[in-house]
Design a protein around this motif. Sequence first.
Motif, PDB file in Angstrom:
ATOM      1  N   LEU A 188       0.821  -1.209   0.000  1.00  0.00           N
ATOM      2  CA  LEU A 188       0.000   0.000   0.000  1.00  0.00           C
ATOM      3  C   LEU A 188       0.857   1.262   0.000  1.00  0.00           C
ATOM      4  O   LEU A 188       0.454   2.293  -0.563  1.00  0.00           O
ATOM      5  N   GLU A 189       2.028   1.207   0.622  1.00  0.00           N
ATOM      6  CA  GLU A 189       2.952   2.339   0.536  1.00  0.00           C
ATOM      7  C   GLU A 189       3.384   2.568  -0.909  1.00  0.00           C
ATOM      8  O   GLU A 189       3.440   3.712  -1.386  1.00  0.00           O
ATOM      9  N   GLU A 190       3.703   1.477  -1.615  1.00  0.00           N
ATOM     10  CA  GLU A 190       4.090   1.590  -3.023  1.00  0.00           C
ATOM     11  C   GLU A 190       2.922   2.103  -3.867  1.00  0.00           C
ATOM     12  O   GLU A 190       3.117   2.885  -4.797  1.00  0.00           O
ATOM     13  N   LEU A 191       1.721   1.665  -3.527  1.00  0.00           N
ATOM     14  CA  LEU A 191       0.538   2.136  -4.235  1.00  0.00           C
ATOM     15  C   LEU A 191       0.429   3.654  -4.168  1.00  0.00           C
ATOM     16  O   LEU A 191       0.075   4.312  -5.151  1.00  0.00           O
ATOM     17  N   GLY A 192       0.737   4.215  -3.012  1.00  0.00           N
ATOM     18  CA  GLY A 192       0.633   5.662  -2.849  1.00  0.00           C
ATOM     19  C   GLY A 192       1.567   6.434  -3.753  1.00  0.00           C
ATOM     20  O   GLY A 192       1.310   7.607  -4.035  1.00  0.00           O
ATOM     21  N   ARG A 193       2.636   5.779  -4.239  1.00  0.00           N
ATOM     22  CA  ARG A 193       3.618   6.484  -5.064  1.00  0.00           C
ATOM     23  C   ARG A 193       3.406   6.298  -6.563  1.00  0.00           C
ATOM     24  O   ARG A 193       4.051   6.959  -7.361  1.00  0.00           O
ATOM     25  N   THR A 194       2.524   5.383  -6.950  1.00  0.00           N
ATOM     26  CA  THR A 194       2.375   5.113  -8.380  1.00  0.00           C
ATOM     27  C   THR A 194       1.410   6.087  -9.045  1.00  0.00           C
ATOM     28  O   THR A 194       0.454   6.560  -8.428  1.00  0.00           O
ATOM     29  N   ASP A 195       1.697   6.394 -10.306  1.00  0.00           N
ATOM     30  CA  ASP A 195       0.806   7.237 -11.102  1.00  0.00           C
ATOM     31  C   ASP A 195       0.073   6.432 -12.170  1.00  0.00           C
ATOM     32  O   ASP A 195      -0.765   6.984 -12.886  1.00  0.00           O
ATOM     33  N   GLU A 196       0.395   5.137 -12.298  1.00  0.00           N
ATOM     34  CA  GLU A 196      -0.223   4.293 -13.312  1.00  0.00           C
ATOM     35  C   GLU A 196      -0.843   3.078 -12.630  1.00  0.00           C
ATOM     36  O   GLU A 196      -0.135   2.227 -12.098  1.00  0.00           O
ATOM     37  N   LEU A 197      -2.156   3.021 -12.634  1.00  0.00           N
ATOM     38  CA  LEU A 197      -2.888   1.945 -11.971  1.00  0.00           C
ATOM     39  C   LEU A 197      -3.950   1.405 -12.926  1.00  0.00           C
ATOM     40  O   LEU A 197      -4.817   2.140 -13.381  1.00  0.00           O
ATOM     41  N   TYR A 198      -3.855   0.118 -13.224  1.00  0.00           N
ATOM     42  CA  TYR A 198      -4.926  -0.537 -13.969  1.00  0.00           C
ATOM     43  C   TYR A 198      -6.030  -0.876 -12.977  1.00  0.00           C
ATOM     44  O   TYR A 198      -5.773  -1.452 -11.922  1.00  0.00           O
ATOM     45  N   PHE A 199      -7.280  -0.543 -13.312  1.00  0.00           N
ATOM     46  CA  PHE A 199      -8.376  -0.708 -12.357  1.00  0.00           C
ATOM     47  C   PHE A 199      -9.660  -0.930 -13.149  1.00  0.00           C
ATOM     48  O   PHE A 199     -10.057  -0.091 -13.961  1.00  0.00           O
ATOM     49  N   ASP A 200     -10.326  -2.066 -12.931  1.00  0.00           N
ATOM     50  CA  ASP A 200     -11.520  -2.343 -13.721  1.00  0.00           C
ATOM     51  C   ASP A 200     -12.358  -3.408 -13.031  1.00  0.00           C
ATOM     52  O   ASP A 200     -11.892  -4.092 -12.113  1.00  0.00           O
ATOM     53  N   SER A 201     -13.587  -3.545 -13.483  1.00  0.00           N
ATOM     54  CA  SER A 201     -14.457  -4.609 -12.989  1.00  0.00           C
ATOM     55  C   SER A 201     -14.087  -5.924 -13.663  1.00  0.00           C
ATOM     56  O   SER A 201     -13.480  -5.946 -14.733  1.00  0.00           O
ATOM     57  N   VAL A 202     -14.443  -7.027 -13.031  1.00  0.00           N
ATOM     58  CA  VAL A 202     -14.278  -8.353 -13.617  1.00  0.00           C
ATOM     59  C   VAL A 202     -15.626  -8.716 -14.235  1.00  0.00           C
ATOM     60  O   VAL A 202     -16.592  -8.964 -13.516  1.00  0.00           O
ATOM     61  N   SER A 203     -15.679  -8.689 -15.544  1.00  0.00           N
ATOM     62  CA  SER A 203     -16.950  -8.842 -16.249  1.00  0.00           C
ATOM     63  C   SER A 203     -16.796  -9.750 -17.450  1.00  0.00           C
ATOM     64  O   SER A 203     -15.691  -9.978 -17.950  1.00  0.00           O
ATOM     65  N   GLN A 204     -17.933 -10.234 -17.917  1.00  0.00           N
ATOM     66  CA  GLN A 204     -17.998 -10.952 -19.171  1.00  0.00           C
ATOM     67  C   GLN A 204     -18.933 -10.202 -20.123  1.00  0.00           C
ATOM     68  O   GLN A 204     -19.805  -9.450 -19.682  1.00  0.00           O
ATOM     69  N   ILE A 205     -18.703 -10.396 -21.410  1.00  0.00           N
ATOM     70  CA  ILE A 205     -19.600  -9.879 -22.434  1.00  0.00           C
ATOM     71  C   ILE A 205     -20.291 -11.063 -23.094  1.00  0.00           C
ATOM     72  O   ILE A 205     -19.626 -11.990 -23.576  1.00  0.00           O
ATOM     73  N   LYS A 206     -21.626 -11.040 -23.086  1.00  0.00           N
ATOM     74  CA  LYS A 206     -22.406 -12.119 -23.689  1.00  0.00           C
ATOM     75  C   LYS A 206     -23.385 -11.519 -24.690  1.00  0.00           C
ATOM     76  O   LYS A 206     -24.267 -10.746 -24.319  1.00  0.00           O
ATOM     77  N   MET A 207     -23.208 -11.914 -25.950  1.00  0.00           N
ATOM     78  CA  MET A 207     -24.033 -11.374 -27.025  1.00  0.00           C
ATOM     79  C   MET A 207     -24.628 -12.528 -27.835  1.00  0.00           C
ATOM     80  O   MET A 207     -23.987 -13.573 -28.013  1.00  0.00           O
ATOM     81  N   ASN A 208     -25.829 -12.308 -28.356  1.00  0.00           N
ATOM     82  CA  ASN A 208     -26.470 -13.324 -29.192  1.00  0.00           C
ATOM     83  C   ASN A 208     -25.871 -13.386 -30.583  1.00  0.00           C
ATOM     84  O   ASN A 208     -25.963 -14.406 -31.269  1.00  0.00           O
ATOM     85  N   ILE A 209     -25.274 -12.276 -31.012  1.00  0.00           N
ATOM     86  CA  ILE A 209     -24.680 -12.223 -32.349  1.00  0.00           C
ATOM     87  C   ILE A 209     -23.516 -11.243 -32.319  1.00  0.00           C
ATOM     88  O   ILE A 209     -23.551 -10.254 -31.590  1.00  0.00           O
ATOM     89  N   TRP A 210     -22.456 -11.537 -33.067  1.00  0.00           N
ATOM     90  CA  TRP A 210     -21.241 -10.728 -33.041  1.00  0.00           C
ATOM     91  C   TRP A 210     -21.092  -9.829 -34.259  1.00  0.00           C
ATOM     92  O   TRP A 210     -20.044  -9.190 -34.421  1.00  0.00           O
ATOM     93  N   SER A 211     -22.099  -9.775 -35.106  1.00  0.00           N
ATOM     94  CA  SER A 211     -22.012  -8.905 -36.274  1.00  0.00           C
ATOM     95  C   SER A 211     -23.377  -8.304 -36.560  1.00  0.00           C
ATOM     96  O   SER A 211     -24.418  -8.858 -36.196  1.00  0.00           O
ATOM     97  N   LYS A 212     -23.330  -7.174 -37.231  1.00  0.00           N
ATOM     98  CA  LYS A 212     -24.559  -6.483 -37.618  1.00  0.00           C
ATOM     99  C   LYS A 212     -24.265  -5.749 -38.914  1.00  0.00           C
ATOM    100  O   LYS A 212     -23.531  -4.752 -38.911  1.00  0.00           O
ATOM    101  N   GLY A 213     -24.809  -6.257 -40.010  1.00  0.00           N
ATOM    102  CA  GLY A 213     -24.518  -5.661 -41.304  1.00  0.00           C
ATOM    103  C   GLY A 213     -23.045  -5.777 -41.639  1.00  0.00           C
ATOM    104  O   GLY A 213     -22.491  -6.870 -41.681  1.00  0.00           O
ATOM    105  N   ARG A 214     -22.402  -4.652 -41.851  1.00  0.00           N
ATOM    106  CA  ARG A 214     -20.989  -4.610 -42.212  1.00  0.00           C
ATOM    107  C   ARG A 214     -20.072  -4.386 -41.011  1.00  0.00           C
ATOM    108  O   ARG A 214     -18.882  -4.140 -41.181  1.00  0.00           O
ATOM    109  N   VAL A 215     -20.622  -4.451 -39.817  1.00  0.00           N
ATOM    110  CA  VAL A 215     -19.839  -4.248 -38.591  1.00  0.00           C
ATOM    111  C   VAL A 215     -19.766  -5.557 -37.814  1.00  0.00           C
ATOM    112  O   VAL A 215     -20.781  -6.222 -37.601  1.00  0.00           O
ATOM    113  N   ALA A 216     -18.569  -5.929 -37.396  1.00  0.00           N
ATOM    114  CA  ALA A 216     -18.376  -7.148 -36.611  1.00  0.00           C
ATOM    115  C   ALA A 216     -17.536  -6.836 -35.382  1.00  0.00           C
ATOM    116  O   ALA A 216     -16.846  -5.812 -35.314  1.00  0.00           O
TER     117      ALA A 216
END
Length: 400
Positions: free
Chosen positions: A257-285
């Motif tokens: 935590l001391e090292e955390l206080g000194r960093t300017d670059e932190l990766y931070f995100d939720s743990v999620s999944q993406i679930k879609m019924n289809i991966w393309s739409k017209g000319r976009v995939a």
Amino acid sequence: MADRTVLISGGGIAGPALVFWLAAAGFRPTLIEQAPRLRTGGYVIDFWGLGYWIAERMGLEADINRVGYHVREMRIVNDNGRRLAGFGTDVFGELTNGRYVTLARSDLSRLLFERIKDTTEIIFGNEIVGLEEVSDGVRVRLKHGGERKFDLVVGADGLHSGVRRLAFGPQHQFEKKLGYAVAAFEVEDYRPRDEDVYLMYGRPGRMVGRFTLNRNRTLFLFVFVVDSDPLPTALDMQKEMLRAKYEHGRWECPRILEELGRTDELYFDSVSQIKMNIWSKGRVALTGDAAFCVSLLAGQGSALAMISAYVLAGELLKADGQHQEAFIRYEAFLRDYIQTKQRGAERFATALAPRTQLGLLFRNLVTKAFAVPGLARLTIGKEITDAVRPPDYHWRLPIN
């Protein structure tokens, strides 16, 4: 060949890999990346199986092993740093026929970028803000630089895909949160180092890991339960959240935590999944995490990104650029495989950071059992080995 020009959004893993294979298929890809330059830091990934096989096809095997790490042990420690459980990682090499390495995700991205940078139009510091499909293509409005037209557009821009939002709708329609968040940062001159050992320390609902990197650097990874939404986006608030989660931790938590206080670059995100019924739409995939994020904790997102890029480009080649046919075949080939990986990822998330003390004890017992010859192979073999093999497409241009 129809539909020759393709705009790919995302400069991480799936995007550059798709550019490489589309070029080998005779298309004219353009890559656009929101960041002003290639991203550095972040976290390390375990890279194996089909993703590794595709990297071999791209001539990257020697470079991957040069910049990567061959981890000897995963070790769980107690409050005093003593070993509670763990296992050697030889079994992973055995299950993948030696195609297994740990490396920084940013290093893999850089190696992919090196293969395409001299032959492809690459736009940094810009993003797609509008899509309009017309009879013979897609009009793309850029944040900086007006409007351009392409035959096809592919979103390879990750969990928070802008292309997916523009073409399919807001993220909440497709995102399944797994109830955890993840954070990571790097420091220099941290001791001890414990070369080629991944150390984990856990309390109910939270885990912190330490891994030694090259050039005197150390990576810290946090995985913890979250009950509120949304997560903070400001760096100071993210640090405050981590301090609140880990302030009562033992082992090396106070120093971390001391090292955390000194960093300017932190990766931070939720743990999620993406679930879609289809991966393309017209000319976009969509491809990679934009289409089917399995979650960061699964450790397979980068490999799956490379697999999906390979198959998408190959099916466009096979269909002679007829995108409707290619998109259908691309999805039909991968969907069952991806769904299996997503189910396994959900189980892994709860095993990495169990929510209760009893869950921690059970996790440690299972981990100890991996030391029994053959048991790890029996237990995780199906999660490690790949049951599909992509077709060997007949690429129009040399790939090495």
